[in-house]
Design an enzyme around this catalytic site. Structure first.
Site, PDB file in Angstrom:
ATOM      1  N   ALA A 263       0.868  -1.057  -0.069  1.00  0.00           N
ATOM      2  CA  ALA A 263      -0.001   0.000   0.054  1.00  0.00           C
ATOM      3  C   ALA A 263       0.967   1.429  -0.113  1.00  0.00           C
ATOM      4  O   ALA A 263       1.957   1.296   0.762  1.00  0.00           O
ATOM      5  CB  ALA A 263      -1.058  -0.011   1.307  1.00  0.00           C
TER       6      ALA A 263
ATOM      7  N   LEU B  51       0.378   4.047   1.039  1.00  0.00           N
ATOM      8  CA  LEU B  51       0.673   4.893   2.339  1.00  0.00           C
ATOM      9  C   LEU B  51       1.211   4.117   3.423  1.00  0.00           C
ATOM     10  O   LEU B  51       0.991   4.578   4.652  1.00  0.00           O
ATOM     11  CB  LEU B  51      -1.006   5.579   2.666  1.00  0.00           C
ATOM     12  CG  LEU B  51      -1.276   6.695   1.465  1.00  0.00           C
ATOM     13  CD1 LEU B  51      -2.800   6.793   1.950  1.00  0.00           C
ATOM     14  CD2 LEU B  51      -0.346   7.518   1.722  1.00  0.00           C
ATOM     15  N   SER B  52       1.515   2.958   3.344  1.00  0.00           N
ATOM     16  CA  SER B  52       1.833   2.198   4.552  1.00  0.00           C
ATOM     17  C   SER B  52       3.196   2.477   5.071  1.00  0.00           C
ATOM     18  O   SER B  52       4.065   2.447   4.491  1.00  0.00           O
ATOM     19  CB  SER B  52       1.838   0.657   4.223  1.00  0.00           C
ATOM     20  OG  SER B  52       2.280  -0.248   5.185  1.00  0.00           O
ATOM     21  N   PRO B  53       3.353   2.536   6.468  1.00  0.00           N
ATOM     22  CA  PRO B  53       4.566   3.028   7.040  1.00  0.00           C
ATOM     23  C   PRO B  53       5.384   1.515   7.054  1.00  0.00           C
ATOM     24  O   PRO B  53       6.729   1.810   7.247  1.00  0.00           O
ATOM     25  CB  PRO B  53       4.365   3.681   8.416  1.00  0.00           C
ATOM     26  CG  PRO B  53       2.984   2.992   8.661  1.00  0.00           C
ATOM     27  CD  PRO B  53       2.119   3.018   7.453  1.00  0.00           C
TER      28      PRO B  53
ATOM     29  N   CYS C  78       5.252  -0.497   4.873  1.00  0.00           N
ATOM     30  CA  CYS C  78       6.040  -0.891   3.620  1.00  0.00           C
ATOM     31  C   CYS C  78       7.279  -0.073   3.459  1.00  0.00           C
ATOM     32  O   CYS C  78       8.383  -0.427   2.879  1.00  0.00           O
ATOM     33  CB  CYS C  78       5.094  -0.432   2.480  1.00  0.00           C
ATOM     34  SG  CYS C  78       3.647  -1.735   2.248  1.00  0.00           S
TER      35      CYS C  78
END
Length: 198
Positions: A9, A11-13, A15
Site C-alpha cells: 500500500a 501509504l503504509s509506514p 512498507c
C-alpha cells in the site's frame, strides 16, 4: 524460478520500513517480484481489520512506539505524524502500475521513493509533481504519472480482489508458492523460505 507476489500500500509506514530488502532477497535467490499495489483500507473492511484512526487506544499507542523504534533500528528517517497522511494514495499506485507496464526503470526503487516521500520527506503523494519526481528518481518517464489512468484504476481494483482471495489482510504482504508472509519483519523468513530452510 520462484515468484514473490508482493502486495503493498502506497501509504503504509510498514512498507516504508521494508525499504528494498525484499528486492535484495529476491536478487539473492534469482526470484522475480510481482508488485501488486492495492487499497489496504478497503482490504481491512473485507478481512476483519480496522483502519488506524478507528483502532482502540492501546493499539494506537503501541503503533506510536513501535514505528519509531523499528525506523531507528533500521537507520531510517521517520515522521510518525507526516504532514500529508492520510492522503489519496491511488494516484501514486496508478503511476506505479503505469511504470510497471512501461518498464525501463527500477520498480523497487520507485516503491521506496513513494513510501519515503510520505514518511520521511513531508510530501503529498496525491500531487502530480511528487509522483513525477518519484518516477524520475527510479528511472521512469515522469509522463507516466498521467498515462494509463483507467488501466491503473482497473489493475488497482483487481489487485484488491486478488489480495482478498489470496488471504492478504495487511501490508507489506508476500506470497510465494501459497506461503504467506506478513510484515516488514518477515523478510528474513522470505529469505529462509527461498533458501529451502523453511
Amino acid at each position: 524460478m520462484a515468484q514473490i507476489d508482493y502486495f503493498f500500500a502506497t501509504l503504509s509506514p510498514y512498507c516504508y520500513l521494508a525499504e528494498q530488502r525484499l528486492e535484495e532477497v529476491a536478487a539473492k535467490h534469482g526470484a522475480t517480484i510481482n508488485y501488486k499495489p492495492f487499497d489496504l483500507i478497503r482490504a481491512f473492511g473485507r478481512t476483519g481489520g480496522t483502519p488506524p484512526k478507528d483502532r482502540h487506544i492501546s493499539r494506537i499507542e503501541y503503533r506510536a512506539q513501535e514505528l519509531p523504534r523499528q525506523a531507528k533500528k533500521l537507520g531510517l528517517p521517520f515522521n510518525l505524524q507526516p504532514a500529508h497522511w492520510p492522503t489519496n494514495g491511488a494516484p501514486a499506485a496508478y503511476a506505479f502500475i503505469a511504470a510497471q507496464n512501461a518498464g525501463g526503470g527500477d520498480l523497487g526503487k520507485l516503491a521506496h521513493a513513494i513510501f519515503r516521500a510520505v514518511w520521511a520527506e513531508e510530501k503529498d503523494i496525491a500531487e502530480d509533481a511528487v509522483v513525477r519526481a518519484c518516477l524520475s528518481e527510479a528511472g521512469f518517464d515522469p509522463e507516466l504519472a498521467n498515462s494509463g489512468l483507467l488501466e491503473g484504476a482497473e489493475t488497482y481494483a483487481r489487485n484488491l480482489e486478488d489480495a482478498v482471495e489470496a488471504g492478504v489482510f495487511g501490508a507489506p504482504f508476500y506470497i510465494i508458492d501459497g506461503q504467506r508472509f506478513w510484515g516488514q519483519d518477515r523478510i528474513a523468513d522470505v529469505d529462509a523460505y527461498l533458501a529451502g530452510d523453511l
